[in-house]
Design an enzyme around this catalytic site. Structure first.
Site, PDB file in Angstrom:
ATOM      1  N   ARG A  90       0.917  -1.189   0.074  1.00 42.62           N
ATOM      2  CA  ARG A  90      -0.104   0.036   0.008  1.00 42.62           C
ATOM      3  C   ARG A  90       0.703   1.142   0.059  1.00 42.62           C
ATOM      4  NH1 ARG A  90      -0.709   4.724   2.482  1.00 42.62           N
ATOM      5  NH2 ARG A  90      -0.675   3.932   4.747  1.00 42.62           N
ATOM      6  N   GLU A  95      -3.895  10.599  10.379  1.00 40.26           N
ATOM      7  CA  GLU A  95      -3.029  11.151   9.557  1.00 40.26           C
ATOM      8  C   GLU A  95      -2.440  12.694  10.106  1.00 40.26           C
ATOM      9  OE1 GLU A  95      -4.768  12.271   5.729  1.00 40.26           O
ATOM     10  OE2 GLU A  95      -2.773  12.389   4.900  1.00 40.26           O
TER      11      GLU A  95
END
Ligand code: ACO
Length: 505
Positions: A13, A143
């Site tokens: 990923r 994030e």
């Protein structure tokens, strides 16, 4: 008792976010098997949801294999807060663990999602509840969390308070832009781990300041339960914390920690990722680079024979590799002796001095000298009896549009001539197929080609010359041969002829 650190590999990923890299579905499946079965990482993140049909197909193939192995809970997919679109994608892909991407800094939340913390938490709770209903496990990414700790700490802790009430398995803390130092990593993570002792925290480090490995080390010391790594440090910009160095550092410097990763498989996985991505491994990359177990300086080679003076814990055998001794202008007698030993050759002191002098002279001219060149150099310098017994006498190589390349080959082996024809995927492949036929007719085996590199030799003063360096393996031994010519295929054939003489009885 040792504390186990979970290793999550995200080569498929985050590693695929390396500019210019795209794995095919079958490459992803091959790597998934290797990562879980041979390297023995605990979990793998294999894609972001919604990316493409190709990604959907890749995840389907991986989950179908993982299901048959009872591994479904080790396969993870990054998802978005998108009202269930990512979850629908996961359902189609057969995946059972989502890594939900949320905002770990007020800056990102305000300017990208344009939401308040309350709106954000409400939307997240909704996705988590939807996932639970579908029996999908949720881990949550914060994030830009590292910027959040620097600039909006109050928000980060409010958010963690909210997550502590949610049915999630892990909190994933990424240093998204690779901006924090090892000191900050330790400070921020210690505070969080101590405040939420019942929660599981993974640290995800990026390498923008080359601090990826230093930061994962501090994350473990601070009490983190898991780490995200990528093979060869693949990933966006400067990439992620690299798997091989991180594993060696944990094993050697944090002995109170336990990890399940199999060090011996690190090199193999690294090579395969490099082959699939076309991204070369820098020769000085710790653990997996070509040169990192090679002693170049004569003094070091000498010390290795004297109580292993230049050995460290970082032994090549741990990683399925071997110590090498380079030949060039910095060689002393010891480097040459080590290479001679491997070839089963012996020289007296005077001969050794002469051969050393020639190798230094070649090195000064920037020529690359390999162990396999030694018999030729010895024969030249000492005018001795290294007799070439295998000759590639003549060949025709054809390459025509729409037709398979083919080779007609004539060889002389111990004075006898053999002729064969073969086709192949390229001219050199056709040549090798013809060669295999010649050797099969004599019931002789050929070594396996394990690496093939082409370069313009440094200092050749001509870009018309090309050097092919081929690495071979036979009976567990690795060796390299080299050919030089203005034509790439011919230089590879010359390297192959040298190899044939080295294995000749
Ligand atoms: C930490 C990381 O590395 S994150 C990496 C995440 N993975 C990826 O981005 C995978 C590759 N990305 C993609 O294939 C595409 O970007 C997709 C399919 C995800 C989305 O594509 P698009 O719909 O065309 O949107 P685009 O790429 O412009 O993304 C921006 C949108 O995502 C929104 N967004 C950003 N973060 C999130 C989030 N965590 N959850 C939901 N939406 C988000 C942005 O606000 C923006 O929405 P807007 O257009 O309404 O302003």
């Amino acid at each position: 008792m040792k504390r186990t650190i979970e290793i999550m590999d995200t080569t498929l990923r985050d590693g695929e976010q390396t500019s210019g890299v795209s794995f095919s579905a079958s490459e992803k499946l091959t790597l998934a098997k290797l990562l879980l079965d041979e390297l023995k990482v605990d979990r793998i993140e294999v894609a972001s949801a919604r990316v493409s049909e190709g990604e959907l197909d890749a995840v389907k193939q991986i989950t179908s294999w993982a299901k048959s192995q009872g591994y479904l809970d080790r396969i993870e997919v990054l998802t978005f807060i998108d009202g269930g679109v990512s979850l629908e994608w996961m359902k189609k892909a057969g995946a059972k663990v989502q890594n939900l991407l949320t905002k770990g800094s007020l800056n990102h939340l305000t300017h990208q999602l344009k939401k308040t913390p309350e709106q954000h938490f409400k939307a997240i709770a909704k996705v988590i509840a939807q996932a639970k209903k579908q029996r999908i496990t949720t881990n949550v990414y914060l994030e830009d969390w590292s910027n959040g700790m620097r600039n909006s700490k109050k928000y980060v802790f409010e958010y963690l308070d909210f997550l502590a009430t949610q049915p999630i398995k892990r909190v994933l803390l990424p240093d998204t832009l690779g901006i924090i130092t090892h000191t900050e990593t330790y400070e921020y993570l210690s505070e969080i781990v101590q405040q939420y002792p019942k929660m599981h925290f993974d640290f995800h480090g990026h390498n923008d300041y080359d601090l990826g490995v230093a930061n994962i080390m501090e994350a473990v010391k601070a009490g983190c339960h898991g780490l995200h790594l990528t093979v060869n440090g693949m990933g966006e910009r400067a990439g992620n914390a690299p798997m091989a160095s991180a594993i060696a550092v944990i094993n050697d410097f944090l002995p109170e920690m336990k990890i399940n990763v199999n060090e011996k498989a690190l090199y193999k996985v690294s090579k395969l990722v490099s082959a699939f991505t076309g991204v070369g491994i820098p020769s000085n990359k710790p653990i997996v680079g070509d040169n990192v177990f090679t002693q170049t300086a004569g003094i070091h080679a000498d010390g290795d024979s004297k109580n292993n003076l230049y050995f460290s814990n970082l032994m090549p055998e741990r990683f399925g590799r071997k110590r090498k001794y380079a030949l060039g202008k910095m060689s002393g007698k010891a480097n040459i002796q080590k290479n001679l030993q491997e070839l089963g050759l012996t020289l007296n002191d005077d001969e050794l001095k002469k051969v050393t002098a020639r190798i230094i002279e070649l090195g000064d001219k920037k020529e690359r000298v390999t162990k396999e060149d030694l018999p030729y150099i010895i024969s030249d310098v000492l005018d001795t009896d290294f007799k070439q017994s295998v000759f590639v006498k003549s060949y025709v190589l054809t390459h025509a549009k729409g037709l398979q390349p083919s080779t007609t080959l004539s060889m002389e082996i111990n004075g006898k001539t053999y002729e064969e024809n073969a086709s192949g995927d390229g001219q050199y492949d056709a040549f090798m197929n013809a060669l295999h036929k010649v050797y099969a007719s004599q019931k002789k085996a050929l070594p396996t080609l394990t690496d093939y590199a082409v370069r313009i030799p440094p200092g050749s003063n001509s870009d018309a010359l090309c050097e092919t360096i081929i690495t071979w393996e036979m009976d567990g031994k690795e060796f390299t041969s080299r050919g030089l010519d203005s034509d790439q295929t011919v230089s590879a054939i010359k390297a192959t002829e040298k190899m044939l003489n080295l294995i000749a009885p």
